[in-house]
Design a protein around this motif. Structure first.
Motif, PDB file in Angstrom:
ATOM      1  N   ARG A  36       0.828  -1.214   0.000  1.00  0.00           N
ATOM      2  CA  ARG A  36       0.000   0.000   0.000  1.00  0.00           C
ATOM      3  C   ARG A  36       0.858   1.258   0.000  1.00  0.00           C
ATOM      4  O   ARG A  36       0.538   2.240  -0.665  1.00  0.00           O
ATOM      5  CB  ARG A  36      -0.965  -0.022   1.171  1.00  0.00           C
ATOM      6  CG  ARG A  36      -2.122  -1.007   0.948  1.00  0.00           C
ATOM      7  CD  ARG A  36      -3.148  -1.007   2.063  1.00  0.00           C
ATOM      8  NE  ARG A  36      -2.610  -1.771   3.184  1.00  0.00           N
ATOM      9  CZ  ARG A  36      -2.421  -1.300   4.421  1.00  0.00           C
ATOM     10  NH1 ARG A  36      -2.769  -0.073   4.711  1.00  0.00           N
ATOM     11  NH2 ARG A  36      -1.922  -2.052   5.364  1.00  0.00           N
ATOM     12  N   ALA A  37       1.973   1.235   0.731  1.00  0.00           N
ATOM     13  CA  ALA A  37       2.879   2.388   0.748  1.00  0.00           C
ATOM     14  C   ALA A  37       3.482   2.621  -0.632  1.00  0.00           C
ATOM     15  O   ALA A  37       3.606   3.771  -1.081  1.00  0.00           O
ATOM     16  CB  ALA A  37       3.982   2.178   1.782  1.00  0.00           C
ATOM     17  N   LEU A  38       3.858   1.545  -1.310  1.00  0.00           N
ATOM     18  CA  LEU A  38       4.399   1.680  -2.663  1.00  0.00           C
ATOM     19  C   LEU A  38       3.354   2.221  -3.638  1.00  0.00           C
ATOM     20  O   LEU A  38       3.676   3.020  -4.528  1.00  0.00           O
ATOM     21  CB  LEU A  38       4.952   0.344  -3.152  1.00  0.00           C
ATOM     22  CG  LEU A  38       6.245  -0.106  -2.475  1.00  0.00           C
ATOM     23  CD1 LEU A  38       6.566  -1.548  -2.839  1.00  0.00           C
ATOM     24  CD2 LEU A  38       7.396   0.816  -2.838  1.00  0.00           C
ATOM     25  N   LEU A  39       2.095   1.819  -3.467  1.00  0.00           N
ATOM     26  CA  LEU A  39       1.030   2.348  -4.324  1.00  0.00           C
ATOM     27  C   LEU A  39       0.832   3.848  -4.087  1.00  0.00           C
ATOM     28  O   LEU A  39       0.623   4.614  -5.032  1.00  0.00           O
ATOM     29  CB  LEU A  39      -0.288   1.604  -4.074  1.00  0.00           C
ATOM     30  CG  LEU A  39      -0.414   0.244  -4.740  1.00  0.00           C
ATOM     31  CD1 LEU A  39      -1.642  -0.493  -4.214  1.00  0.00           C
ATOM     32  CD2 LEU A  39      -0.491   0.386  -6.258  1.00  0.00           C
ATOM     33  N   ARG A  40       0.902   4.278  -2.815  1.00  0.00           N
ATOM     34  CA  ARG A  40       0.771   5.712  -2.519  1.00  0.00           C
ATOM     35  C   ARG A  40       1.933   6.497  -3.128  1.00  0.00           C
ATOM     36  O   ARG A  40       1.741   7.577  -3.687  1.00  0.00           O
ATOM     37  CB  ARG A  40       0.696   5.947  -1.013  1.00  0.00           C
ATOM     38  CG  ARG A  40      -0.634   5.578  -0.407  1.00  0.00           C
ATOM     39  CD  ARG A  40      -0.777   6.072   1.029  1.00  0.00           C
ATOM     40  NE  ARG A  40       0.281   5.607   1.915  1.00  0.00           N
ATOM     41  CZ  ARG A  40       0.284   4.437   2.564  1.00  0.00           C
ATOM     42  NH1 ARG A  40      -0.737   3.611   2.420  1.00  0.00           N
ATOM     43  NH2 ARG A  40       1.279   4.111   3.358  1.00  0.00           N
ATOM     44  N   PHE A  65      -6.444   6.222  -8.226  1.00  0.00           N
ATOM     45  CA  PHE A  65      -5.203   5.680  -8.775  1.00  0.00           C
ATOM     46  C   PHE A  65      -4.863   4.330  -8.164  1.00  0.00           C
ATOM     47  O   PHE A  65      -4.555   3.389  -8.886  1.00  0.00           O
ATOM     48  CB  PHE A  65      -4.015   6.637  -8.598  1.00  0.00           C
ATOM     49  CG  PHE A  65      -2.769   6.038  -9.173  1.00  0.00           C
ATOM     50  CD1 PHE A  65      -2.537   6.085 -10.533  1.00  0.00           C
ATOM     51  CD2 PHE A  65      -1.872   5.358  -8.372  1.00  0.00           C
ATOM     52  CE1 PHE A  65      -1.421   5.469 -11.085  1.00  0.00           C
ATOM     53  CE2 PHE A  65      -0.756   4.739  -8.907  1.00  0.00           C
ATOM     54  CZ  PHE A  65      -0.533   4.808 -10.269  1.00  0.00           C
ATOM     55  N   THR A  66      -4.902   4.224  -6.844  1.00  0.00           N
ATOM     56  CA  THR A  66      -4.491   2.952  -6.228  1.00  0.00           C
ATOM     57  C   THR A  66      -5.450   1.825  -6.598  1.00  0.00           C
ATOM     58  O   THR A  66      -5.017   0.687  -6.773  1.00  0.00           O
ATOM     59  CB  THR A  66      -4.338   3.063  -4.706  1.00  0.00           C
ATOM     60  OG1 THR A  66      -5.560   3.511  -4.126  1.00  0.00           O
ATOM     61  CG2 THR A  66      -3.216   4.017  -4.327  1.00  0.00           C
ATOM     62  N   GLY A  67      -6.732   2.121  -6.736  1.00  0.00           N
ATOM     63  CA  GLY A  67      -7.683   1.102  -7.182  1.00  0.00           C
ATOM     64  C   GLY A  67      -7.365   0.608  -8.581  1.00  0.00           C
ATOM     65  O   GLY A  67      -7.481  -0.578  -8.888  1.00  0.00           O
ATOM     66  N   TRP A  68      -6.938   1.527  -9.454  1.00  0.00           N
ATOM     67  CA  TRP A  68      -6.584   1.158 -10.819  1.00  0.00           C
ATOM     68  C   TRP A  68      -5.241   0.430 -10.852  1.00  0.00           C
ATOM     69  O   TRP A  68      -5.074  -0.572 -11.562  1.00  0.00           O
ATOM     70  CB  TRP A  68      -6.521   2.413 -11.691  1.00  0.00           C
ATOM     71  CG  TRP A  68      -6.015   2.161 -13.067  1.00  0.00           C
ATOM     72  CD1 TRP A  68      -6.751   1.740 -14.141  1.00  0.00           C
ATOM     73  CD2 TRP A  68      -4.668   2.269 -13.526  1.00  0.00           C
ATOM     74  NE1 TRP A  68      -5.932   1.596 -15.238  1.00  0.00           N
ATOM     75  CE2 TRP A  68      -4.648   1.914 -14.876  1.00  0.00           C
ATOM     76  CE3 TRP A  68      -3.480   2.635 -12.907  1.00  0.00           C
ATOM     77  CZ2 TRP A  68      -3.486   1.926 -15.634  1.00  0.00           C
ATOM     78  CZ3 TRP A  68      -2.314   2.646 -13.660  1.00  0.00           C
ATOM     79  CH2 TRP A  68      -2.332   2.285 -15.011  1.00  0.00           C
ATOM     80  N   ALA A  69      -4.263   0.914 -10.087  1.00  0.00           N
ATOM     81  CA  ALA A  69      -2.891   0.407 -10.175  1.00  0.00           C
ATOM     82  C   ALA A  69      -2.655  -0.873  -9.388  1.00  0.00           C
ATOM     83  O   ALA A  69      -1.715  -1.605  -9.682  1.00  0.00           O
ATOM     84  CB  ALA A  69      -1.916   1.482  -9.684  1.00  0.00           C
ATOM     85  N   ASP A  70      -3.498  -1.154  -8.386  1.00  0.00           N
ATOM     86  CA  ASP A  70      -3.276  -2.325  -7.540  1.00  0.00           C
ATOM     87  C   ASP A  70      -3.287  -3.594  -8.400  1.00  0.00           C
ATOM     88  O   ASP A  70      -4.250  -3.872  -9.103  1.00  0.00           O
ATOM     89  CB  ASP A  70      -4.344  -2.406  -6.458  1.00  0.00           C
ATOM     90  CG  ASP A  70      -3.974  -3.365  -5.346  1.00  0.00           C
ATOM     91  OD1 ASP A  70      -2.809  -3.794  -5.277  1.00  0.00           O
ATOM     92  OD2 ASP A  70      -4.858  -3.687  -4.526  1.00  0.00           O
ATOM     93  N   GLY A  71      -2.196  -4.309  -8.372  1.00  0.00           N
ATOM     94  CA  GLY A  71      -2.087  -5.543  -9.153  1.00  0.00           C
ATOM     95  C   GLY A  71      -1.529  -5.347 -10.545  1.00  0.00           C
ATOM     96  O   GLY A  71      -1.360  -6.300 -11.286  1.00  0.00           O
ATOM     97  N   ARG A  72      -1.242  -4.089 -10.929  1.00  0.00           N
ATOM     98  CA  ARG A  72      -0.659  -3.819 -12.254  1.00  0.00           C
ATOM     99  C   ARG A  72       0.802  -3.424 -12.072  1.00  0.00           C
ATOM    100  O   ARG A  72       1.090  -2.498 -11.325  1.00  0.00           O
ATOM    101  CB  ARG A  72      -1.346  -2.639 -12.938  1.00  0.00           C
ATOM    102  CG  ARG A  72      -2.754  -2.867 -13.329  1.00  0.00           C
ATOM    103  CD  ARG A  72      -3.302  -1.546 -13.869  1.00  0.00           C
ATOM    104  NE  ARG A  72      -4.742  -1.595 -13.946  1.00  0.00           N
ATOM    105  CZ  ARG A  72      -5.413  -1.586 -15.074  1.00  0.00           C
ATOM    106  NH1 ARG A  72      -4.787  -1.498 -16.217  1.00  0.00           N
ATOM    107  NH2 ARG A  72      -6.717  -1.640 -15.067  1.00  0.00           N
TER     108      ARG A  72
END
Length: 148
Positions: A36-40, A65-72
């Motif tokens: 989560r920190a990396l996504l932020r 952004f984090t919802g879109w990027a999580d797992g990508r």
């Protein structure tokens, strides 16, 4: 031995940034906190490359952004923002400021979603969310702002 370490490191990186499964021997809570920190951090980097998109989403930017990027896995901040803006456009959720920024980027550069953007050499017109931008002789002008 070093091959095993390299494989475990690759599995951990995949779990942190690409939605991979948690490797054996790692506690899920700290790995999730790091993810989560990396996504932020990634959201902040993308916002620096796409300031109007981030501003247009306002307080919803981090969650969007984090919802879109999580797992990508990342393709770099510029391309991540471009891909997100296009997806929001396709869903009808692109804010006017983001539409203007996307139209200007699309007029200035070619981006196929797979390779790095390349500057356009010929005049171009691009539209996004009602905004229209044109590029002529390397200069981009917003011809019509997005409806507000």
């Amino acid at each position: 031995m070093s091959g095993d370490l390299a494989a475990r490191q690759a599995e951990l990186v995949a779990a942190l940034v690409a939605g991979g499964p948690l490797p054996p021997g790692f506690a899920p809570t700290p790995v999730d906190a790091a993810r989560r920190a990396l996504l932020r951090k990634r959201a902040g980097d993308v916002a620096r490359h796409w300031p109007l998109l981030a501003a247009g989403l306002g307080a919803d930017w981090p969650a969007t952004f984090t919802g879109w990027a999580d797992g990508r896995p990342t393709n770099g901040s510029l391309r991540d923002g471009w891909d997100l803006a296009r997806e929001l456009r396709d869903r009808g959720a692109l804010p006017p400021l983001g539409a203007e920024e996307l139209a200007a980027r699309e007029a200035a550069s070619r981006y196929d979603g797979r390779t790095a953007p390349r500057p356009r050499r010929l005049p171009a017109v691009a539209r996004a969310g009602g905004a229209v931008a044109a590029q002529l002789a390397g200069r981009v002008r917003l011809l019509r702002p997005a409806p507000r």
